[in-house]
Design a protein around this motif. Structure first.
Motif, PDB file in Angstrom:
ATOM      1  N   SER A  31       0.839  -1.203   0.000  1.00  0.00           N
ATOM      2  CA  SER A  31       0.000   0.000   0.000  1.00  0.00           C
ATOM      3  C   SER A  31       0.871   1.248   0.000  1.00  0.00           C
ATOM      4  O   SER A  31       1.844   1.336   0.755  1.00  0.00           O
ATOM      5  CB  SER A  31      -0.899   0.003   1.236  1.00  0.00           C
ATOM      6  N   SER A  33       0.296   5.490   0.115  1.00  0.00           N
ATOM      7  CA  SER A  33      -0.617   6.627   0.252  1.00  0.00           C
ATOM      8  C   SER A  33       0.142   7.917   0.023  1.00  0.00           C
ATOM      9  O   SER A  33       1.341   7.992   0.294  1.00  0.00           O
ATOM     10  CB  SER A  33      -1.223   6.658   1.659  1.00  0.00           C
ATOM     11  N   TYR A  35       0.054  12.223   0.687  1.00  0.00           N
ATOM     12  CA  TYR A  35      -0.498  13.313   1.477  1.00  0.00           C
ATOM     13  C   TYR A  35       0.112  14.633   1.022  1.00  0.00           C
ATOM     14  O   TYR A  35       1.268  14.694   0.620  1.00  0.00           O
ATOM     15  CB  TYR A  35      -0.179  13.128   2.966  1.00  0.00           C
ATOM     16  N   PHE A  45      -5.079  13.992   2.989  1.00  0.00           N
ATOM     17  CA  PHE A  45      -4.955  12.743   2.249  1.00  0.00           C
ATOM     18  C   PHE A  45      -5.327  12.944   0.787  1.00  0.00           C
ATOM     19  O   PHE A  45      -6.373  13.522   0.480  1.00  0.00           O
ATOM     20  CB  PHE A  45      -5.884  11.713   2.889  1.00  0.00           C
ATOM     21  N   GLU A  48      -4.755   6.569  -2.076  1.00  0.00           N
ATOM     22  CA  GLU A  48      -4.028   5.380  -1.664  1.00  0.00           C
ATOM     23  C   GLU A  48      -4.138   4.322  -2.747  1.00  0.00           C
ATOM     24  O   GLU A  48      -5.203   4.147  -3.346  1.00  0.00           O
ATOM     25  CB  GLU A  48      -4.587   4.811  -0.356  1.00  0.00           C
ATOM     26  N   LEU A  90       4.005  14.103   0.814  1.00  0.00           N
ATOM     27  CA  LEU A  90       4.513  12.968   1.569  1.00  0.00           C
ATOM     28  C   LEU A  90       3.899  11.677   1.069  1.00  0.00           C
ATOM     29  O   LEU A  90       2.700  11.596   0.800  1.00  0.00           O
ATOM     30  CB  LEU A  90       4.185  13.133   3.053  1.00  0.00           C
ATOM     31  N   GLY A  96      -1.093  -2.522   4.354  1.00  0.00           N
ATOM     32  CA  GLY A  96      -2.386  -2.318   3.715  1.00  0.00           C
ATOM     33  C   GLY A  96      -3.588  -2.772   4.511  1.00  0.00           C
ATOM     34  O   GLY A  96      -4.702  -2.720   4.017  1.00  0.00           O
ATOM     35  N   GLN A  97      -3.383  -3.189   5.773  1.00  0.00           N
ATOM     36  CA  GLN A  97      -4.557  -3.579   6.561  1.00  0.00           C
ATOM     37  C   GLN A  97      -5.166  -2.337   7.186  1.00  0.00           C
ATOM     38  O   GLN A  97      -4.481  -1.371   7.465  1.00  0.00           O
ATOM     39  CB  GLN A  97      -4.199  -4.544   7.688  1.00  0.00           C
ATOM     40  N   GLY A  98      -6.461  -2.391   7.442  1.00  0.00           N
ATOM     41  CA  GLY A  98      -7.111  -1.285   8.114  1.00  0.00           C
ATOM     42  C   GLY A  98      -6.536  -1.049   9.495  1.00  0.00           C
ATOM     43  O   GLY A  98      -6.269  -1.984  10.229  1.00  0.00           O
ATOM     44  N   GLY A  99      -6.310   0.202   9.837  1.00  0.00           N
ATOM     45  CA  GLY A  99      -5.836   0.550  11.159  1.00  0.00           C
ATOM     46  C   GLY A  99      -4.356   0.356  11.384  1.00  0.00           C
ATOM     47  O   GLY A  99      -3.856   0.531  12.498  1.00  0.00           O
ATOM     48  N   GLY A 100      -3.622  -0.003  10.338  1.00  0.00           N
ATOM     49  CA  GLY A 100      -2.207  -0.273  10.503  1.00  0.00           C
ATOM     50  C   GLY A 100      -1.346   0.978  10.461  1.00  0.00           C
ATOM     51  O   GLY A 100      -1.773   2.050  10.055  1.00  0.00           O
ATOM     52  N   GLU A 101      -0.118   0.836  10.893  1.00  0.00           N
ATOM     53  CA  GLU A 101       0.830   1.937  10.931  1.00  0.00           C
ATOM     54  C   GLU A 101       1.285   2.296   9.525  1.00  0.00           C
ATOM     55  O   GLU A 101       1.496   1.431   8.681  1.00  0.00           O
ATOM     56  CB  GLU A 101       2.035   1.523  11.758  1.00  0.00           C
ATOM     57  N   LEU A 102       1.447   3.594   9.281  1.00  0.00           N
ATOM     58  CA  LEU A 102       2.013   4.085   8.030  1.00  0.00           C
ATOM     59  C   LEU A 102       3.452   4.509   8.255  1.00  0.00           C
ATOM     60  O   LEU A 102       3.788   5.097   9.287  1.00  0.00           O
ATOM     61  CB  LEU A 102       1.227   5.279   7.494  1.00  0.00           C
ATOM     62  N   PHE A 104       6.366   6.886   6.674  1.00  0.00           N
ATOM     63  CA  PHE A 104       6.444   8.033   5.780  1.00  0.00           C
ATOM     64  C   PHE A 104       7.847   8.245   5.225  1.00  0.00           C
ATOM     65  O   PHE A 104       8.846   8.010   5.916  1.00  0.00           O
ATOM     66  CB  PHE A 104       6.014   9.304   6.509  1.00  0.00           C
ATOM     67  N   GLY A 105       7.902   8.759   4.001  1.00  0.00           N
ATOM     68  CA  GLY A 105       9.136   9.246   3.437  1.00  0.00           C
ATOM     69  C   GLY A 105       9.402  10.665   3.891  1.00  0.00           C
ATOM     70  O   GLY A 105       8.603  11.259   4.632  1.00  0.00           O
TER      71      GLY A 105
END
Lengths: 113, 116
Positions: A31, A33, A35, A45, A48, A90, A96-102, A104-105
């Motif tokens: 996944s 995303s 921003y 946002f 994604e 960003l 890609g699971q719901g509620g998971g940690e992202l 960032f670059g």
């Protein structure tokens, strides 16, 4: 392991031009995303992608588009640039699971003159 | 829709002072809650998270407890250091099984400056 890589880090464009930004996610993440970060609007946002398909979309005009490749790398494109598009863009990757940690670059800072 | 309201800054503290940054949220269902930190010139890094009510997230001396009854997720640290100077963002996403996937809803961010 390598983190999320965004290129270019800095770029300057003029109004009316278009720009393409690139994002390489963490290995194994499917996944990606995107921003937009501005002083006035904060973090917003854009969209994604998961397994080459856009799965979620924010409230941005059609000038903002993206795609994802089979290796999970992603690009976003902004056409007909406006002054208000100046921002830090960003990219974030995750499993890609719901509620998971992202993750960032460091972002691509776009200045539109 | 979902929203996050964060204590406005900037916040200026002396080293070793106690820190609280307030965060409240509006969401349907049972969101996951996050605090992200952005150091100057860098992207966002996850500081801590909590995925269900009464969970306490903690990392690097920072703590936050998921309070469903008050819809809050306040960030605290007992003794701040100069190196904690950064921008702190509270965020939420749909919990496990939700459909927001890579979408986080962020607060406006709080600038923290710690002086020696």
């Amino acid at each position: 392991k390598a983190g999320v890589t965004q290129t270019p880090r800095y770029l300057i464009k003029t109004r009316g031009q278009q720009v393409t930004l690139s994002c390489s996610p963490i290995s194994g993440h499917r996944s990606v995303s995107w921003y937009q970060q501005t002083p006035g609007q904060g973090l917003q946002f854009l969209f994604e992608y998961f397994s080459e398909t856009q799965r979620n979309k924010g409230n941005f005009p059609g000038r903002f588009s993206g795609r994802q490749f089979s290796n999970s790398r992603s690009e976003m494109n902004v056409s007909t640039l406006e002054l208000g598009d100046s921002a830090l863009y960003l990219c974030a990757s995750s499993f890609g699971q719901g509620g998971g940690e992202l993750f960032f670059g460091e972002g691509s800072r776009l200045t539109v003159l | 829709g979902d929203s996050v309201t964060q204590m406005e800054g900037p916040v200026t503290l002396s080293e070793e002072a106690f820190l609280t940054i307030n965060c409240t949220y509006t969401a349907t269902g049972y969101p996951s809650l996050f605090w992200y930190v952005q150091y100057p010139g860098e992207g966002l890094q996850l500081l801590l998270k909590a995925t269900k009510a009464d969970d306490k997230g903690s990392n690097k001396g920072f703590e936050a407890t998921y309070r469903k009854e008050t819809t809050s997720f306040h960030l605290e640290k007992g003794s701040v250091q100069v190196s904690d100077s950064a921008v702190y963002f509270c965020a939420l996403s749909d919990g496990a099984g939700g459909t927001s996937y890579g979408k986080l809803t962020f607060g406006q961010g709080t600038i923290l400056t710690v002086h020696p």
